[in-house]
Design a protein around this motif. Structure first.
Motif, PDB file in Angstrom:
ATOM      1  N   PHE A   1      36.267   0.324  19.029  1.00  0.00           N
ATOM      2  CA  PHE A   1      36.141  -0.972  18.396  1.00  0.00           C
ATOM      3  C   PHE A   1      36.443  -0.799  16.918  1.00  0.00           C
ATOM      4  CE2 PHE A   1      31.991   0.972  18.392  1.00  0.00           C
ATOM      5  CZ  PHE A   1      31.363   0.599  17.227  1.00  0.00           C
ATOM      6  N   SER A   2      36.567  -1.925  16.216  1.00  0.00           N
ATOM      7  CA  SER A   2      36.989  -1.837  14.819  1.00  0.00           C
ATOM      8  C   SER A   2      36.116  -2.725  13.946  1.00  0.00           C
ATOM      9  CB  SER A   2      38.460  -2.232  14.664  1.00  0.00           C
ATOM     10  OG  SER A   2      38.647  -3.600  14.962  1.00  0.00           O
ATOM     11  N   VAL A   3      36.169  -2.439  12.644  1.00  0.00           N
ATOM     12  CA  VAL A   3      35.472  -3.246  11.652  1.00  0.00           C
ATOM     13  C   VAL A   3      36.416  -3.438  10.478  1.00  0.00           C
ATOM     14  CG1 VAL A   3      34.364  -1.173  10.698  1.00  0.00           C
ATOM     15  CG2 VAL A   3      33.442  -3.427  10.149  1.00  0.00           C
ATOM     16  N   GLY A   4      36.568  -4.684  10.033  1.00  0.00           N
ATOM     17  CA  GLY A   4      37.479  -4.934   8.938  1.00  0.00           C
ATOM     18  C   GLY A   4      37.040  -6.048   8.015  1.00  0.00           C
ATOM     19  N   GLN A   5      35.957  -6.736   8.372  1.00  0.00           N
ATOM     20  CA  GLN A   5      35.559  -7.901   7.595  1.00  0.00           C
ATOM     21  C   GLN A   5      35.114  -7.560   6.177  1.00  0.00           C
ATOM     22  OE1 GLN A   5      34.401  -6.938  10.527  1.00  0.00           O
ATOM     23  NE2 GLN A   5      34.267  -8.617  12.000  1.00  0.00           N
ATOM     24  N   MET A   6      34.802  -6.296   5.928  1.00  0.00           N
ATOM     25  CA  MET A   6      34.306  -5.893   4.603  1.00  0.00           C
ATOM     26  C   MET A   6      35.411  -5.313   3.731  1.00  0.00           C
ATOM     27  SD  MET A   6      30.677  -4.282   5.707  1.00  0.00           S
ATOM     28  CE  MET A   6      29.396  -5.344   6.382  1.00  0.00           C
ATOM     29  N   ASN A   7      36.652  -5.465   4.188  1.00  0.00           N
ATOM     30  CA  ASN A   7      37.794  -4.990   3.411  1.00  0.00           C
ATOM     31  C   ASN A   7      37.624  -3.523   3.009  1.00  0.00           C
ATOM     32  OD1 ASN A   7      39.426  -7.375   3.528  1.00  0.00           O
ATOM     33  ND2 ASN A   7      37.976  -8.350   2.147  1.00  0.00           N
ATOM     34  N   CYS A   8      37.735  -3.193   1.731  1.00  0.00           N
ATOM     35  CA  CYS A   8      37.748  -1.782   1.350  1.00  0.00           C
ATOM     36  C   CYS A   8      36.397  -1.092   1.460  1.00  0.00           C
ATOM     37  CB  CYS A   8      38.296  -1.624  -0.065  1.00  0.00           C
ATOM     38  SG  CYS A   8      40.048  -2.075  -0.186  1.00  0.00           S
ATOM     39  N   ALA A   9      35.339  -1.848   1.742  1.00  0.00           N
ATOM     40  CA  ALA A   9      34.039  -1.236   2.021  1.00  0.00           C
ATOM     41  C   ALA A   9      33.862  -0.941   3.505  1.00  0.00           C
ATOM     42  CB  ALA A   9      32.907  -2.141   1.537  1.00  0.00           C
ATOM     43  N   ALA A  10      34.837  -1.310   4.327  1.00  0.00           N
ATOM     44  CA  ALA A  10      34.702  -1.150   5.775  1.00  0.00           C
ATOM     45  C   ALA A  10      34.611   0.311   6.188  1.00  0.00           C
ATOM     46  CB  ALA A  10      35.877  -1.822   6.485  1.00  0.00           C
ATOM     47  N   GLY A  11      35.301   1.196   5.460  1.00  0.00           N
ATOM     48  CA  GLY A  11      35.261   2.614   5.818  1.00  0.00           C
ATOM     49  C   GLY A  11      33.865   3.188   5.703  1.00  0.00           C
ATOM     50  N   LEU A  12      33.144   2.826   4.638  1.00  0.00           N
ATOM     51  CA  LEU A  12      31.766   3.298   4.485  1.00  0.00           C
ATOM     52  C   LEU A  12      30.848   2.638   5.494  1.00  0.00           C
ATOM     53  CD1 LEU A  12      30.824   3.685   0.725  1.00  0.00           C
ATOM     54  CD2 LEU A  12      31.408   5.417   2.402  1.00  0.00           C
TER      55      LEU A  12
END
Length: 390
Positions: free
Chosen positions: A109-120
């Motif tokens: 699954f993926s997460v992207g709603q937090m933009n550049c904070a998504a990786g953390l």
């Protein structure tokens, strides 16, 4: 609470790069903007992929992170991305990546709603997934109903799919195997991060950063060789949802004023959860937004600017949510994190989400990262180094 470790990191940086002037010109910006990004914000080389798809990039980083690991120990794949459409070429990006890595059995699954904070945030989510799976241990008589009430819905909501849980036999794994407490330390999550600039408007964050192509991957779990996650914190200010670009100039000015205090505050919250103070931190390992922003944050924290690791910013640009992992891989490879050193991973995503995580360097179990090489380079089949040494 299940201890979580951030293990080996794999990186991919394309072998080709644009100068700042070339990157901004391709985005339709004047020469004056190129000078601003270079001379004031600190950007120089901007890696851009010319022969590798996003799937190629993620696969290369994932393969390095998994080197020497039995793929069957990976129970989930979690992909963090900044661009809303993760891959314009097709919606089934992760199916191909999982197949290439031998992880067909691992739900993704993926997460992207937090933009550049998504990786953390993906690191935090990985810990939640692992903790939920840990809750699938066999229960004593009388505990089963309560465990199902407390853990079952949480497991399903976190993982985004349904699994059949039998507390007497453990969590049913793909292929019919059952999990027990004895095998809990083998559970791990592969976190993938990375984006590829596909359109001119994705090439810059106006007045803030020049965006690069890159990917990073890391193995997360209680039993992987790596650094212990001590605490994390995230805070979203939804009133800044429009981001930058001139849609709401008053909000943009407010965001600029808030940025350093808000990021310093969330770092403080993560430190508090970790039970440590700023004086116990060796490095701030940042997203490569720009050097002026980080000077403001360092001043707000009362921390020497030299403790913010920005060595990669001139040569790697801003690789969206992959930045903290690329920078951590470089610090590990250079031997600049000694066993017992504590450090903060920090990132901000437009929208606006501020995030930080505090970790402690492992005493000798997690140091095989190669890190990005000096300047763009490497790629699938390049044969240059290991664990992302490109």
């Amino acid at each position: 609470m299940t201890p979580v470790r951030l293990g080996p990191i794999g990186t991919f940086v394309p072998p080709t790069a644009l100068t700042v002037a070339e990157a901004t010109a391709a985005a339709g910006l004047p020469d004056a903007k190129a000078r601003f990004y270079r001379d004031y914000l600190g950007f120089r080389d901007i890696p851009r992929s010319t022969g590798h798809s996003l799937a190629d990039m993620l696969t290369a980083a994932g393969r390095e992170a998994l080197r020497g690991t039995d793929p069957r120990a990976v129970r989930h794949v979690l992909y963090a991305h900044t661009h809303e459409e993760a891959d314009p070429a097709g919606p089934r990006l992760l199916d191909g990546v999982r197949a290439a890595l031998g992880l067909d059995h691992a739900p993704a699954f993926s997460v992207g709603q937090m933009n550049c904070a998504a990786g953390l945030f993906a690191l935090f989510l990985a810990g939640q997934v692992i903790e939920a799976a840990e809750g699938a241990r066999p229960c004593r008589k009388g505990e089963r109903a309560e465990a199902l009430r407390n853990e079952g819905p949480r497991l399903r909501s976190i993982c985004g799919y349904r699994r059949v849980v039998d507390r007497r036999q453990g969590l049913r794994r793909p292929g019919g195997e059952s999990s027990s407490q004895e095998g809990a330390d083998d559970e791990s999550v592969l976190v993938l991060t990375g984006d590829r600039v596909a359109r001119p408007e994705q090439a810059t964050i106006p007045g803030v950063a020049v965006v690069a192509d890159a990917a990073a991957a890391c193995l997360v779990g209680p039993g992987v060789p790596g650094d212990l996650l001590l605490g994390s914190a995230f805070r979203t200010y939804g009133r800044f949802y429009r981001g930058f670009g001139g849609a709401d100039p008053d909000r943009e000015r407010e965001y600029t004023r808030l940025y350093a205090p808000a990021l310093a505050a969330v770092i403080g919250e993560a430190l508090e959860e970790a039970g440590t103070g700023l004086d116990g931190i060796r490095w701030i390992v940042p997203h490569n937004v720009n050097r002026l922003s980080w000077k403001g944050v360092a001043k707000e924290l009362g921390l020497p600017y030299s403790q913010v690791f920005l060595d990669n910013l001139p040569r790697l640009g801003h690789a969206n949510c992959a930045d903290p992992y690329l920078n951590l891989a470089s610090l590990r490879a250079a031997g600049r994190l000694a066993p017992g050193h504590r450090y903060v991973l920090a990132a901000v995503g437009l929208g606006a989400t501020f995030g930080a995580a505090v970790l402690e360097r492992d005493g000798g179990r997690g140091g095989r990262d190669g890190g990005p090489a000096d300047g763009p380079g490497g790629g699938p089949g390049s044969g240059r180094g290991s664990d992302g040494e490109l």
